[in-house]
Design an enzyme around this catalytic site. Structure first.
Site, mmCIF file in Angstrom:
data_model
loop_
_atom_site.group_PDB
_atom_site.id
_atom_site.type_symbol
_atom_site.label_atom_id
_atom_site.label_comp_id
_atom_site.label_asym_id
_atom_site.label_seq_id
_atom_site.Cartn_x
_atom_site.Cartn_y
_atom_site.Cartn_z
ATOM 1 N N ASP A 31 0.858 -1.177 0.000
ATOM 2 C CA ASP A 31 0.000 0.000 0.000
ATOM 3 C C ASP A 31 0.899 1.234 0.000
ATOM 4 O OD1 ASP A 31 -1.762 2.176 0.937
ATOM 5 O OD2 ASP A 31 -3.174 0.579 1.440
ATOM 6 N N ILE A 32 0.627 2.189 -0.889
ATOM 7 C CA ILE A 32 1.483 3.388 -0.949
ATOM 8 C C ILE A 32 1.098 4.442 0.090
ATOM 9 C CG2 ILE A 32 2.189 3.051 -3.350
ATOM 10 C CD1 ILE A 32 0.185 5.321 -4.100
ATOM 11 N N ASN A 83 -13.322 -3.667 2.882
ATOM 12 C CA ASN A 83 -14.439 -2.716 2.969
ATOM 13 C C ASN A 83 -15.300 -2.764 1.707
ATOM 14 O OD1 ASN A 83 -13.261 -1.712 5.401
ATOM 15 N ND2 ASN A 83 -11.942 -0.369 4.208
ATOM 16 N N HIS A 89 -16.065 2.823 4.225
ATOM 17 C CA HIS A 89 -14.675 3.267 4.031
ATOM 18 C C HIS A 89 -13.971 2.690 2.812
ATOM 19 C CE1 HIS A 89 -15.215 5.023 7.974
ATOM 20 N NE2 HIS A 89 -15.552 3.842 8.440
ATOM 21 N N GLU A 91 -12.518 3.106 -0.701
ATOM 22 C CA GLU A 91 -12.087 4.240 -1.536
ATOM 23 C C GLU A 91 -11.935 3.854 -3.006
ATOM 24 O OE1 GLU A 91 -11.564 7.456 -0.475
ATOM 25 O OE2 GLU A 91 -12.293 6.848 1.498
ATOM 26 N N HIS A 96 -10.582 -5.327 -2.557
ATOM 27 C CA HIS A 96 -9.217 -5.471 -2.054
ATOM 28 C C HIS A 96 -9.225 -5.794 -0.572
ATOM 29 C CE1 HIS A 96 -10.297 -1.180 -1.890
ATOM 30 N NE2 HIS A 96 -9.440 -1.025 -0.895
#
Length: 134
Positions: A31-32, A83, A89, A91, A96
């Protein structure tokens, strides 16, 4: 795959990623915007916004890959999070699963757990309703 989807573009290689694992059905990468060191995402290559949009056979490798990530990062405490929908939540509209190491109280996932009082009669009704649809 969806042309405008950022995760589909990552799978195709159009957007670079820190790829940790790839198979025919699954892609995993760092995750970035991590919550902690080793925070990674595991996604089905099949595009779908919510878990119910993904065929069962496309989900078979997800948890085994999450387990590999846990072992590879050495995380002793961690959360696995998935999620569905904006108010939950989500996005990015591609399913994922987050593997988020929790090394201490400050780093990793922080959550509330707003428990509700239980009415046993209502709970029995809900149980019967859900069980009848399984």
């Amino acid at each position: 795959m969806a042309a405008a989807c950022i995760f589909c573009k990552i799978v195709k290689g159009d957007i670079p990623s820190f790829k940790l694992f790839e198979s025919e059905k699954v892609f995993a990468f760092l995750d970035i915007n991590p919550l902690s060191r080793g925070h990674a995402l595991v996604i089905p290559k099949f595009h779908g916004a919510k878990l119910t949009d993904i065929p069962d056979d496309q989900l078979s490798e997800i948890l085994p890959v999450v387990k590999k990530l846990v072992k590879a990062t050495g995380a002793e405490n961690y959360n696995v999070l998935q999620n569905n929908g904006r108010i939950a939540h989500q996005e990015v509209d591609h399913v994922h699963f987050h593997m988020i190491p929790k090394p201490n109280a400050e780093e990793g996932l922080s959550i509330g757990w707003p428990q509700q009082k239980t009415d046993m009669d209502k709970l029995k009704e809900l149980f019967a309703e859900i069980k009848s649809k399984m």
